[in-house]
Design an enzyme around this catalytic site. Structure first.
Site, PDB file in Angstrom:
ATOM      1  N   MET A   1       0.785  -1.195   0.068  1.00 41.89           N
ATOM      2  CA  MET A   1      -0.034   0.038   0.006  1.00 41.89           C
ATOM      3  C   MET A   1       0.981   1.114  -0.066  1.00 41.89           C
ATOM      4  SD  MET A   1      -1.756   0.135   3.830  1.00 41.89           S
ATOM      5  CE  MET A   1      -0.850   0.380   5.106  1.00 41.89           C
TER       6      MET A   1
ATOM      7  N   TYR B   1       4.403   3.277  12.367  1.00 42.26           N
ATOM      8  CA  TYR B   1       3.580   3.177  11.150  1.00 42.26           C
ATOM      9  C   TYR B   1       2.175   2.776  11.253  1.00 42.26           C
ATOM     10  CZ  TYR B   1       5.091  -1.746  11.089  1.00 42.26           C
ATOM     11  OH  TYR B   1       5.541  -3.049  11.212  1.00 42.26           O
ATOM     12  N   GLU B   2       1.285   2.856  10.227  1.00 39.64           N
ATOM     13  CA  GLU B   2      -0.047   2.796  10.230  1.00 39.64           C
ATOM     14  C   GLU B   2      -0.599   3.778  11.232  1.00 39.64           C
ATOM     15  OE1 GLU B   2      -1.313   1.005   8.029  1.00 39.64           O
ATOM     16  OE2 GLU B   2       0.290   0.061   7.534  1.00 39.64           O
ATOM     17  N   GLY B   3      -0.192   4.853  10.946  1.00 42.50           N
ATOM     18  CA  GLY B   3      -0.687   5.888  11.999  1.00 42.50           C
ATOM     19  C   GLY B   3       0.183   6.175  13.346  1.00 42.50           C
TER      20      GLY B   3
END
Length: 592
Positions: free
Chosen positions: A164, A441-443
């Site tokens: 992604m 990561y991933e926010g």
């Protein structure tokens, strides 16, 4: 480093004795066809063997070697290609995938256990199938039938991989200002151009094709996040018969030189008029991507848990063997020059903290996975809505709390080793380096805390929180006197969280800064209280357990440690929340 052993006994305890998930599956026709206790036991057993025997032995050397980038190509460390091939051939990439496209169809509560084992074996290795599984979710939920039929079978089979591509050098978390553009090219195709950074698995040699899910803006896109669309962009174009065609306009400009996860390729990806296909509706790409990101956020939380589990297994083995000083009450190993360090109070404090966080985290990740399964597969609309609201509330907690505790747990494991914990060949410092990225990561975890407090608690007027609190109060009210040593402190903790939630809801009305000021500490109070609920449920199951008395005794002892030594952290955290935003704004910018 000790050999990794999959914690299958604890997983089966949660699935069968604490949560009784076979009964849940039996009420859902889509799961009843593929999941039962015996099948799941076999699946987890095989996943444990593969993780322990095929992946874990690669982790240390793979960290030393890292990935290699040259002329746009990335080579993964020695052994990864063969290990990934075996992993894919076993169907593990598609363990939770849709059966109609070749997936195994296992519920999330099962795939969550598989994810833990793989990431304990090697977090860097586990990232490759994790990103593919997430890409599959987004494609399955939002792509048209032609894209699903073309791409999902190859992705589930592990022949192709997924990535992604979200952030850009100037954008970070603020995706509304991305510059990547997509121009219509006719016949349902688009030309995608732009640069993405920090792309896990953006380029590698494990699969013959890589399918990128790319956020970009169309020429007529509205400003900000509302103008983002999602595009599927393959590394190699795919011919009508499913075979690979010419190389697409996608290239890897470099790989990052990182603190950890050296065996995972973190890439700068360049898209130069690359052919892509719209996934979902125009300007609705961020919502489509969140289908992938929310599952990935639980997966990242599980990575924190997995790292902590590996660190604990190493530390307990070392503490039983390492001789140093005598026990406070006198010699224990009288035939040896010193006692094993497990006799010392501080070592026991660290080991029990690790054990309590790992087992509590496994219960929490399993609980959230159950809600995901209910939201996806239940035939009852009310049950689906209830589960969806719990997932919305608990996902940021799963991502942030599990990874914050993952770092604490790996550091404890490193500390148990003393000076050896700082030396690379013992493996403990690798776990500290690897798990650190999970908080980012991933926010970032700060963003997760803002999501919890701002969107889920304040944004719902406290309704989502109340759903979860009501469940815990119902458990307390019906637990009975035999569980009082756990339910009484749980009730006190929940009283505290109820009051703290009311304080935050009220403070947010007076000052918008209060949400961000309270968010991180609030999330931790929430996490510790949620763990207390799950530890009480585990203690209840352990009280009724038959056979395997050592396991149940250990479970009850760890529960008592959690309530006595870890749950009290909520009081200082709650005081920090109630201090409000004023202390954060006492200094002018120049005074920092």
């Amino acid at each position: 480093m000790a050999d990794y052993k999959a914690p299958l006994r604890d997983m089966h305890f949660l699935l069968n004795e604490v949560f009784n998930v076979p009964a849940l599956w039996a009420r859902m026709p889509a799961l009843a066809e593929v999941a039962d206790a015996d099948t799941v036991a076999a699946v987890l057993g095989e996943a444990g063997k593969l993780s322990a025997g095929g992946i874990a032995p690669l982790s240390r050397a793979a960290d030393e070697e890292g990935c290699h980038w040259r002329d746009g190509a990335v080579r993964t460390p020695a052994g990864f290609i063969d290990a990934y091939r075996h992993y894919a051939e076993g169907g593990w990439v598609g363990v939770g995938g849709a059966p109609e496209y070749g997936g195994m169809g296992m519920p999330k509560v099962v795939s969550a256990q598989v994810e833990e084992m793989v990431n304990s074996a090697s977090l860097a290795f586990g990232l490759y199938p994790m990103l593919t599984a997430g890409a599959c979710l987004a494609i399955h939920a939002h792509a048209n039938e032609a894209l699903k039929a073309t791409y999902l079978p190859k992705l589930y089979a592990g022949t192709w991989a997924g990535s992604m591509c979200l952030t850009e050098p100037h954008a970070g978390t603020d995706l509304g200002i991305i510059r990547t553009r997509a121009t219509p090219a006719g016949a349902g195709r688009y030309r995608v151009s732009g640069t993405k950074i920090f792309i896990t698995g953006g380029e590698h040699d494990l699969t013959e094709n890589i399918i990128h899910l790319v956020l970009a803006k169309l020429p007529d896109a509205p400003a900000g996040a509302k103008g983002i669309s999602l595009f599927l962009v393959p590394k190699f174009r795919v011919n009508p018969d499913g075979s690979l065609g010419a190389r697409n306009g996608v290239s890897c400009g470099s790989i990052e030189h990182k603190m950890g996860i050296q065996a995972s390729a973190t890439c700068v990806m360049n898209f130069d008029d690359a052919e892509g296909y719209l996934v979902g509706d125009e300007h609705k790409g961020l919502a489509a991507m969140f289908t992938m990101m929310n599952y990935e956020r639980l997966g990242v939380g599980i990575q924190g848990l997995a790292s902590g589990e590996r660190s604990y297994q190493n530390a307990i083995a070392y503490a039983r063997e390492r001789l140093q000083s005598r026990a406070p009450g006198g010699p224990v190993a009288k035939d040896k020059p010193a006692d094993p360090i497990i006799v010392h109070p501080d070592v026991r404090r660290m080991l029990l903290t690790m054990k309590a966080f790992n087992e509590g985290g496994r219960a929490f990740s399993t609980y959230v996975a159950m809600q995901l399964d209910t939201a996806k597969f239940s035939d009852d609309a009310a049950s689906r809505q209830h589960a969806e609201e719990l997932v919305a509330l608990l996902t940021p907690v799963a991502k942030a709390f599990l990874t914050d505790l993952g770092l604490e747990t790996t550091v404890h494991g490193q500390q148990v080793f003393g000076g050896h914990g700082y030396i690379r060949e013992w493996g403990q410092e690798q776990l500290v380096r690897d798990v650190r990225i999970t908080q980012i990561y991933e926010g970032t975890n700060g963003i997760q805390a803002l999501d919890l407090v701002g969107r889920k608690v304040v944004g719902s007027g406290g309704a989502y929180y109340q759903r979860f609190a009501d469940e815990i109060w119902h458990f307390i009210d019906n637990a009975g006197p035999a569980l009082a040593e756990f339910t009484q402190p749980l009730a006190s903790a929940l009283d505290n969280l109820d009051a703290l939630t009311a304080w935050v809801l009220d403070a947010a009305k007076r000052d918008p800064r209060e949400i961000g000021s309270a968010s991180v500490e609030y999330l931790h109070v929430f996490g510790y209280t949620a763990y207390a609920y799950l530890w009480a449920r585990m203690a209840q199951a352990a009280q009724h357990g038959t056979g395997d008395s050592a396991f149940y005794t250990s479970k009850l002892g760890t529960a008592r440690f959690y309530f006595a030594r870890l749950l009290p952290r909520i009081h200082s955290l709650s005081a920090s929340v109630k201090a409000g935003s004023e202390p954060l704004y006492m200094l002018d910018e120049a005074e920092f």
